[in-house]
Write a protein that holds these residues in place. Structure first.
Motif, mmCIF file in Angstrom:
data_model
loop_
_atom_site.group_PDB
_atom_site.id
_atom_site.type_symbol
_atom_site.label_atom_id
_atom_site.label_comp_id
_atom_site.label_asym_id
_atom_site.label_seq_id
_atom_site.Cartn_x
_atom_site.Cartn_y
_atom_site.Cartn_z
ATOM 1 N N GLY A 89 0.830 -1.198 0.000
ATOM 2 C CA GLY A 89 0.000 0.000 0.000
ATOM 3 C C GLY A 89 0.860 1.241 0.000
ATOM 4 N N HIS A 90 0.629 2.127 0.987
ATOM 5 C CA HIS A 90 1.455 3.307 1.151
ATOM 6 C C HIS A 90 1.982 3.352 2.572
ATOM 7 C CE1 HIS A 90 -1.211 4.674 -2.256
ATOM 8 N NE2 HIS A 90 0.006 4.822 -2.753
ATOM 9 N N GLY A 91 3.097 4.016 2.761
ATOM 10 C CA GLY A 91 3.686 4.115 4.089
ATOM 11 C C GLY A 91 5.016 4.817 4.023
ATOM 12 N N LYS A 92 5.916 4.451 4.928
ATOM 13 C CA LYS A 92 7.243 5.070 4.991
ATOM 14 C C LYS A 92 8.245 4.212 4.219
ATOM 15 C CE LYS A 92 8.833 7.111 8.562
ATOM 16 N NZ LYS A 92 9.369 7.426 9.924
ATOM 17 N N LEU A 93 8.958 4.853 3.306
ATOM 18 C CA LEU A 93 9.896 4.154 2.440
ATOM 19 C C LEU A 93 11.282 4.780 2.546
ATOM 20 C CD1 LEU A 93 9.260 2.975 -1.200
ATOM 21 C CD2 LEU A 93 11.343 4.233 -0.659
ATOM 22 N N LEU A 94 12.283 3.960 2.712
ATOM 23 C CA LEU A 94 13.672 4.398 2.758
ATOM 24 C C LEU A 94 14.421 3.778 1.588
ATOM 25 C CD1 LEU A 94 16.188 5.676 4.171
ATOM 26 C CD2 LEU A 94 16.396 3.518 5.450
ATOM 27 N N ASP A 95 15.075 4.628 0.776
ATOM 28 C CA ASP A 95 15.905 4.144 -0.321
ATOM 29 C C ASP A 95 17.362 4.433 0.020
ATOM 30 O OD1 ASP A 95 16.581 3.065 -2.787
ATOM 31 O OD2 ASP A 95 16.429 4.999 -3.819
ATOM 32 N N GLY A 97 21.238 4.451 -1.012
ATOM 33 C CA GLY A 97 21.954 4.567 -2.277
ATOM 34 C C GLY A 97 21.034 5.175 -3.317
ATOM 35 N N ALA A 98 20.427 6.295 -2.959
ATOM 36 C CA ALA A 98 19.335 6.868 -3.739
ATOM 37 C C ALA A 98 19.783 7.588 -5.001
ATOM 38 C CB ALA A 98 18.529 7.834 -2.859
ATOM 39 N N GLY A 99 21.100 7.730 -5.203
ATOM 40 C CA GLY A 99 21.580 8.388 -6.421
ATOM 41 C C GLY A 99 21.070 9.812 -6.528
ATOM 42 N N THR A 100 20.473 10.148 -7.661
ATOM 43 C CA THR A 100 19.955 11.501 -7.875
ATOM 44 C C THR A 100 18.475 11.624 -7.499
ATOM 45 O OG1 THR A 100 19.517 11.023 -10.218
ATOM 46 C CG2 THR A 100 21.640 12.006 -9.676
ATOM 47 N N GLY A 101 17.957 10.643 -6.778
ATOM 48 C CA GLY A 101 16.624 10.762 -6.180
ATOM 49 C C GLY A 101 15.449 10.398 -7.060
ATOM 50 N N ASP A 102 15.687 9.798 -8.220
ATOM 51 C CA ASP A 102 14.589 9.553 -9.158
ATOM 52 C C ASP A 102 13.567 8.543 -8.639
ATOM 53 O OD1 ASP A 102 15.364 11.329 -11.232
ATOM 54 O OD2 ASP A 102 16.922 9.929 -11.829
ATOM 55 N N PHE A 103 14.037 7.456 -8.026
ATOM 56 C CA PHE A 103 13.078 6.477 -7.517
ATOM 57 C C PHE A 103 12.236 7.074 -6.387
ATOM 58 C CE2 PHE A 103 12.059 3.161 -4.340
ATOM 59 C CZ PHE A 103 11.101 2.487 -5.076
ATOM 60 N N ASN A 110 3.572 9.097 -5.761
ATOM 61 C CA ASN A 110 2.525 8.074 -5.662
ATOM 62 C C ASN A 110 2.084 7.849 -4.216
ATOM 63 O OD1 ASN A 110 1.923 6.385 -8.379
ATOM 64 N ND2 ASN A 110 4.002 7.218 -8.452
ATOM 65 N N GLY A 111 2.325 8.848 -3.354
ATOM 66 C CA GLY A 111 1.736 8.833 -2.019
ATOM 67 C C GLY A 111 2.592 8.281 -0.908
ATOM 68 N N TRP A 112 3.865 7.960 -1.178
ATOM 69 C CA TRP A 112 4.731 7.436 -0.132
ATOM 70 C C TRP A 112 5.422 8.558 0.634
ATOM 71 C CZ3 TRP A 112 5.458 2.234 1.093
ATOM 72 C CH2 TRP A 112 4.805 1.338 0.242
ATOM 73 N N GLU A 113 5.650 8.309 1.914
ATOM 74 C CA GLU A 113 6.466 9.199 2.731
ATOM 75 C C GLU A 113 7.905 8.701 2.605
ATOM 76 O OE1 GLU A 113 7.023 10.438 7.449
ATOM 77 O OE2 GLU A 113 5.224 9.341 6.785
ATOM 78 N N VAL A 114 8.791 9.510 2.030
ATOM 79 C CA VAL A 114 10.092 8.983 1.617
ATOM 80 C C VAL A 114 11.273 9.633 2.343
ATOM 81 C CG1 VAL A 114 9.203 8.404 -0.675
ATOM 82 C CG2 VAL A 114 10.352 10.603 -0.326
ATOM 83 N N VAL A 152 8.987 -0.067 4.091
ATOM 84 C CA VAL A 152 9.737 -0.596 2.957
ATOM 85 C C VAL A 152 11.129 0.030 2.958
ATOM 86 C CG1 VAL A 152 9.938 -0.650 0.438
ATOM 87 C CG2 VAL A 152 7.720 -1.032 1.504
ATOM 88 N N ILE A 153 12.143 -0.806 2.735
ATOM 89 C CA ILE A 153 13.502 -0.319 2.521
ATOM 90 C C ILE A 153 13.991 -0.901 1.204
ATOM 91 C CG2 ILE A 153 15.873 -0.213 3.384
ATOM 92 C CD1 ILE A 153 14.793 -0.646 6.199
ATOM 93 N N THR A 154 14.567 -0.054 0.370
ATOM 94 C CA THR A 154 15.061 -0.504 -0.921
ATOM 95 C C THR A 154 16.556 -0.205 -1.061
ATOM 96 O OG1 THR A 154 14.447 1.603 -1.969
ATOM 97 C CG2 THR A 154 12.837 -0.179 -2.059
ATOM 98 N N MET A 155 17.245 -1.112 -1.746
ATOM 99 C CA MET A 155 18.645 -0.910 -2.125
ATOM 100 C C MET A 155 18.788 -1.446 -3.553
ATOM 101 S SD MET A 155 20.836 -1.937 1.318
ATOM 102 C CE MET A 155 22.348 -1.102 0.822
ATOM 103 N N TRP A 156 18.735 -0.536 -4.513
ATOM 104 C CA TRP A 156 18.797 -0.930 -5.915
ATOM 105 C C TRP A 156 20.251 -0.890 -6.382
ATOM 106 C CZ3 TRP A 156 14.296 -2.923 -6.319
ATOM 107 C CH2 TRP A 156 13.143 -2.286 -5.855
#
Length: 288
Positions: A89-95, A97-103, A110-114, A152-156
Motif C-alpha cells: 500500500g502506502h507508508g514510509k519508504l527508505l531508499d 543509495g538513492a543516487g539523484t533521487g529519481d526512484f 505516488n503517495g509514499w512518505e520517503v 519498505v527499505i530498498t537498495m537498488w
C-alpha cells in the motif's frame, strides 16, 4: 566481514577510473566473491570520480546514456509496482543509495512518505534540485531519528558497494518494521553473461563493487540476521545493459548486436536455471 581467502576466482581491471587490477576471492562460508584488496574507505570515493559513472548523474551525452535513461524511466515505475504488489500500500519508504533521487521522486508522487541515503555530494545536490533531500549516511543520529522504522527499505544495486557489509545488514534489520519488506537488487556472478564475459563482465565493476553475490550468498547473509528471502524477481533488462558495457570493455567498442545476443541468451538460460544477470530479493523478518 572475515575475508578468508580460500582461492583466487578471477582478476579484473577497473575499466571506469583507475585502470588498476583487482582480485576476486572466493568466500566459502557465504558462497560469494570479495574484491581484494578492498580500497581504503577514505580513498573509495576517488573510484567514483568519473563522468561515466552514470548513476550519479543525469547525463545524456551519448546514445548509450539516452537509452539508459529511457530504460531507467520504465524500471523506476516497475520497481514501485513490485512494492505495491507485495500488499505494501502506502507508508514510509527508505531508499539507500538513492543516487539523484529519481526512484524516491516516483514513490513520493505516488503517495509514499520517503527518505533517502546517498553518500555522493554531487548526487545529493542533483536530488535536491528535484525536491528530494537526502541524508549522507545511516549514522547513529539517523538510526536514532528513525528508530520507529520503515514499511519498505530498498537498495537498488547498492549492497555490493557497502564497505561494512555485516553492519549494513544489521542496520537494515533494525530499521525495518516487524511486517516491513526489504528489496535488495544485486548482480549475479553465476549468470550466463558473467560466465560468457569473464574478467570483462561489467557488473564486477571493481573496486566499486566490493562484494559479488549469488542467491546462496544473499540467503545465508540475511539468515544470519534472522531474515528470510521470500521472493526473487529477475531484472531482465540488466542482461542487455551489462552485456553492452562488457562488449565495450572486451573489444573497445559497443557492439549492439553481440550485446543483444548475449543478453537474450542469458535471459533464455536463466528462465530454466533462475540465474539472471541481476535479481531483486524480497526479504522479510524471519518471524513475519
Amino acid at each position: 566481514m572475515d575475508k578468508k581467502k580460500t582461492s583466487l576466482y578471477l582478476k579484473c581491471k577497473d575499466h571506469t577510473v583507475s585502470g588498476e587490477t583487482f582480485s576476486l576471492v572466493w568466500h566459502e562460508k557465504y558462497k560469494m566473491l570479495c574484491t581484494d584488496p578492498a580500497p581504503d574507505v577514505k580513498k573509495l570515493p576517488d573510484y567514483y570520480q568519473s563522468e561515466d559513472y552514470i548513476s550519479h548523474t543525469d547525463s545524456r551525452r551519448s546514445l548509450f546514456e539516452k537509452m539508459y535513461h529511457m530504460v531507467k524511466h520504465y524500471a523506476l515505475r516497475q520497481k514501485l509496482k513490485y512494492i505495491v504488489s507485495g500488499n505494501q500500500g502506502h507508508g514510509k519508504l527508505l531508499d539507500i543509495g538513492a543516487g539523484t533521487g529519481d526512484f524516491l521522486n516516483v514513490a513520493k508522487n505516488n503517495g509514499w512518505e520517503v527518505e533517502g541515503i546517498e553518500p555522493s555530494d554531487a548526487a545529493r545536490r542533483r536530488s535536491e534540485e528535484k525536491g528530494i533531500t537526502l541524508h549522507e549516511k545511516t549514522d547513529p543520529q539517523f538510526m536514532e531519528t528513525y528508530e520507529s522504522g520503515f514499511d519498505v527499505i530498498t537498495m537498488w544495486h547498492v549492497l555490493e558497494h557497502v564497505p561494512e557489509l555485516q553492519i549494513q545488514i544489521g542496520q537494515l534489520k533494525a530499521l525495518l518494521r516487524p511486517n516491513g519488506t526489504l528489496f535488495i537488487a544485486v548482480p549475479n556472478f553465476r549468470s550466463y553473461d558473467a560466465t560468457h564475459y569473464g574478467k570483462f563482465w561489467a557488473a564486477y565493476d571493481v573496486p566499486r563493487h566490493l562484494w559479488h553475490f549469488s542467491a546462496d550468498a544473499i540467503k545465508a547473509l540475511f539468515a544470519d540476521n534472522e531474515m528470510k528471502v521470500v521472493r526473487r524477481i529477475p531484472m531482465k533488462f540488466d542482461a542487455f545493459y551489462v552485456s553492452l558495457l562488457s562488449e565495450k570493455y572486451k573489444t573497445g567498442k559497443m557492439n549492439f548486436l553481440k550485446a543483444f545476443w548475449s543478453g537474450w541468451r542469458s535471459n533464455r538460460k536463466a528462465a530454466h536455471s533462475g540465474e539472471y544477470s541481476s535479481i531483486i530479493y524480497v526479504i522479510k523478518h524471519q518471524n513475519s
